[in-house]
Design an enzyme around this catalytic site. Sequence first.
Site, PDB file in Angstrom:
ATOM      1  CG  ASP A  49      48.121  42.023  40.315  1.00 34.58           C
ATOM      2  OD1 ASP A  49      47.137  41.404  40.730  1.00 34.58           O
ATOM      3  OD2 ASP A  49      49.010  41.476  39.624  1.00 34.58           O
ATOM      4  CD  GLU A 121      44.400  44.399  41.144  1.00 36.94           C
ATOM      5  OE1 GLU A 121      44.274  43.159  41.152  1.00 36.94           O
ATOM      6  OE2 GLU A 121      44.606  45.060  40.097  1.00 36.94           O
TER       7      GLU A 121
END
Length: 228
Positions: A49, A121
């Site tokens: 992320d 991610e």
Amino acid sequence: MALSREISAFCERVGHQFQDPDLILRALTHSSLSSPTRPDNQRLEFLGDRVLGLVMAEAVLKRDREAKEGQLAPRFNALVRKEACAEVAREIDLGAVLRLGKSEMTTGGRRKTALLGDAMEAVIAAIYLDAGFDVARDVVLRLWGDRLDRVAEDARDPKTTLQEWAQARGQTPPRYVELDRTGPDHAPVFTVEVRMDSGETARAEARVKRQAEQAAARALMERLSKGG
């Protein structure tokens, strides 16, 4: 460790061959299948992320050197949100190689936006750890493709726009109420209503609760705009 044919083909779709195969295996392992000897992808998701965020922050800055922070932030958010990650994941068929426990398998886990977004991610983090930031950035920019060019000049999502409308008129933020949830567990349909202090409401349905909220906010914002 040799990767299976399916995961090797996935790596080709991603555009990165791993020096450390354990990284991609971990990135594709959901917590429903984890064990003391089989770590899941949650820590990689956390890192990915941040890597994705830095890549996109750089990219939106480079594409518009005159934009103010208030213009850049919504574009950035549109590119890194979970739905965008899941969209990319679907394009490279990440769901086909997700390693899931039986509970997630039987409830359609390979198609769930949250699981796909999280795994995307995690894959970004695995590439970063395997080959460094420059390689991870190149992969991300290629996979996100023309999304960077297509992101709207004003990419604020409808919920943000509606909240700003309310605040400008001295109202508290809109409230979102789940009215109903129908369908099987693996394919639910949410009905959500957005409510304003001033009495205006709007409803919408979607397969993902957040998308239903966004659709309700969009419908109400359109109605309010037409009403002046």
